[in-house]
Motif scaffolding. Structure first.
Motif, PDB file in Angstrom:
ATOM      1  N   THR A 174       0.802  -1.228   0.000  1.00 25.12           N
ATOM      2  CA  THR A 174       0.000   0.000   0.000  1.00 25.12           C
ATOM      3  C   THR A 174       0.835   1.278   0.000  1.00 25.12           C
ATOM      4  O   THR A 174       0.339   2.333   0.399  1.00 25.12           O
ATOM      5  CB  THR A 174      -0.962   0.042   1.200  1.00 25.12           C
ATOM      6  OG1 THR A 174      -0.186   0.164   2.409  1.00 25.12           O
ATOM      7  CG2 THR A 174      -1.833  -1.198   1.261  1.00 25.12           C
ATOM      8  N   ALA A 175       2.077   1.213  -0.474  1.00 25.19           N
ATOM      9  CA  ALA A 175       2.906   2.422  -0.500  1.00 25.19           C
ATOM     10  C   ALA A 175       2.243   3.534  -1.291  1.00 25.19           C
ATOM     11  O   ALA A 175       2.295   4.711  -0.908  1.00 25.19           O
ATOM     12  CB  ALA A 175       4.283   2.107  -1.089  1.00 25.19           C
ATOM     13  N   ALA A 176       1.605   3.195  -2.401  1.00 25.95           N
ATOM     14  CA  ALA A 176       0.901   4.200  -3.207  1.00 25.95           C
ATOM     15  C   ALA A 176      -0.492   4.478  -2.645  1.00 25.95           C
ATOM     16  O   ALA A 176      -0.846   5.620  -2.344  1.00 25.95           O
ATOM     17  CB  ALA A 176       0.810   3.744  -4.666  1.00 25.95           C
ATOM     18  N   TYR A 177      -1.286   3.440  -2.471  1.00 24.81           N
ATOM     19  CA  TYR A 177      -2.668   3.611  -2.042  1.00 24.81           C
ATOM     20  C   TYR A 177      -2.758   4.244  -0.654  1.00 24.81           C
ATOM     21  O   TYR A 177      -3.493   5.212  -0.436  1.00 24.81           O
ATOM     22  CB  TYR A 177      -3.372   2.255  -2.038  1.00 24.81           C
ATOM     23  CG  TYR A 177      -4.826   2.303  -1.661  1.00 24.81           C
ATOM     24  CD1 TYR A 177      -5.781   2.742  -2.570  1.00 24.81           C
ATOM     25  CD2 TYR A 177      -5.260   1.897  -0.401  1.00 24.81           C
ATOM     26  CE1 TYR A 177      -7.129   2.784  -2.231  1.00 24.81           C
ATOM     27  CE2 TYR A 177      -6.597   1.932  -0.051  1.00 24.81           C
ATOM     28  CZ  TYR A 177      -7.536   2.378  -0.972  1.00 24.81           C
ATOM     29  OH  TYR A 177      -8.863   2.417  -0.627  1.00 24.81           O
ATOM     30  N   GLY A 178      -1.993   3.701   0.304  1.00 25.40           N
ATOM     31  CA  GLY A 178      -2.060   4.215   1.662  1.00 25.40           C
ATOM     32  C   GLY A 178      -1.620   5.662   1.773  1.00 25.40           C
ATOM     33  O   GLY A 178      -2.193   6.441   2.531  1.00 25.40           O
ATOM     34  N   SER A 179      -0.606   6.025   1.006  1.00 25.25           N
ATOM     35  CA  SER A 179      -0.148   7.417   1.068  1.00 25.25           C
ATOM     36  C   SER A 179      -1.194   8.370   0.499  1.00 25.25           C
ATOM     37  O   SER A 179      -1.340   9.499   0.986  1.00 25.25           O
ATOM     38  CB  SER A 179       1.183   7.579   0.341  1.00 25.25           C
ATOM     39  OG  SER A 179       1.109   7.141  -0.997  1.00 25.25           O
ATOM     40  N   THR A 180      -1.944   7.935  -0.499  1.00 34.76           N
ATOM     41  CA  THR A 180      -3.020   8.791  -1.021  1.00 34.76           C
ATOM     42  C   THR A 180      -4.150   8.932  -0.013  1.00 34.76           C
ATOM     43  O   THR A 180      -4.718  10.022   0.140  1.00 34.76           O
ATOM     44  CB  THR A 180      -3.591   8.254  -2.346  1.00 34.76           C
ATOM     45  OG1 THR A 180      -4.230   6.986  -2.141  1.00 34.76           O
ATOM     46  CG2 THR A 180      -2.513   8.123  -3.404  1.00 34.76           C
TER      47      THR A 180
END
Length: 273
Positions: A156-162
């Motif tokens: 979730t590096a991309a999803y969680g940061s968004t």
């Protein structure tokens, strides 16, 4: 005096990303409550079946196609909704994309697309709808977050940061939106059985059917405060983990997601290039 809370007799509910998953289920429930529901989906995602399913309900569903990554297109969609259906009193900024990212293949395209949809897609709808709500002196805005906003999960590096960005945007703007009589809420659900979660490879505890999640969201719109998170048996545990030292949190996440069993070739089987 309490901040305004949306009511179907006052105007239109607008949902972005309503062709599948949570958005579609919430649109159906809001139509049951008597809302005229304007649903914005990409032009190639038809809403014919949802419109047919809701045609005998107290409210109705209308389609206003647009791509949330198109700033001008979203402003035009908001203008079209208000011209054709009435004032937007409830905006549910739901459109989202989950693209798994792992450290052995740091996919830049996944980050760019995730931020384009999950952050700028929210902002492109938020700007024009705030302008109109401010001019009317009332409104209600719902941001769709996620428990992945609390801390990093595998993939979730991309999803969680968004989603962390969405939470901060909602929290920061609330100070000013309160002054405008615009209610702000952020929904941070756990794992919901939708097309997005089908892309995840790790074990997802306390998976909730999408219909139950939509019911919880609609109930929260009617009566809850700023942050709404569910199911409690999962999300309260996540909040406790957030308070614990990172090594303890990491061990708990590895155990609960069974991440040690996952091979590093995961993303190579799910390339976005």
């Amino acid at each position: 005096m309490s901040t305004y809370r949306a009511d179907p007799k006052d105007g239109v509910a607008w949902i972005t990303g309503g062709s599948t998953g949570i958005g579609r289920s919430v649109a159906r429930l809001l139509a049951q409550q008597g809302y005229t529901v304007a649903v914005t989906v990409r032009p190639n995602d038809p809403l014919d079946t949802l419109i047919a399913e809701t045609k005998d309900m107290p409210g109705r569903v209308l389609s206003f196609p647009s791509d949330v990554t198109d700033e001008a297109g979203m402003a035009a969609a908001v203008a079209a909704i208000e011209a054709q259906a009435g004032p937007i009193v409830l905006a549910v900024l739901n459109a989202g994309a989950y693209m798994p990212v792992t450290g052995d293949n740091l996919c830049m395209k996944a980050f760019r697309q995730s931020f384009a949809v999950n952050v700028f897609g929210v902002l492109h709808g938020l700007g024009p709808v705030i302008d109109r709500m401010r001019n009317r002196g009332r409104g209600h805005i719902v941001f769709m977050g996620s428990i992945s906003a609390y801390f990093g999960w595998p993939t979730t590096a991309a999803y969680g940061s968004t989603k962390a960005a969405v939470n901060i945007i909602a929290e920061a703007l609330k100070f000013d939106l309160d002054k405008m009589n615009i209610r702000t809420q952020v929904m941070n659900p756990g794992f919901i059985d939708t097309p997005l979660t089908e892309k995840a490879s790790f074990s997802m505890p306390a998976m909730m059917p999408v219909e139950r999640a939509a019911e919880r969201i609609c109930k929260a719109i009617r009566s809850s405060g700023f942050e709404v998170t569910f199911p409690r048996r999962l999300t309260w545990g996540m909040k406790l983990l957030f308070l614990l030292p990172r090594p303890i949190r990491e061990k708990a996440l590895v155990a609960s997601t069974r991440w040690k069993r996952e091979p590093l070739v995961y993303l190579r089987r799910n390339s976005f290039d």
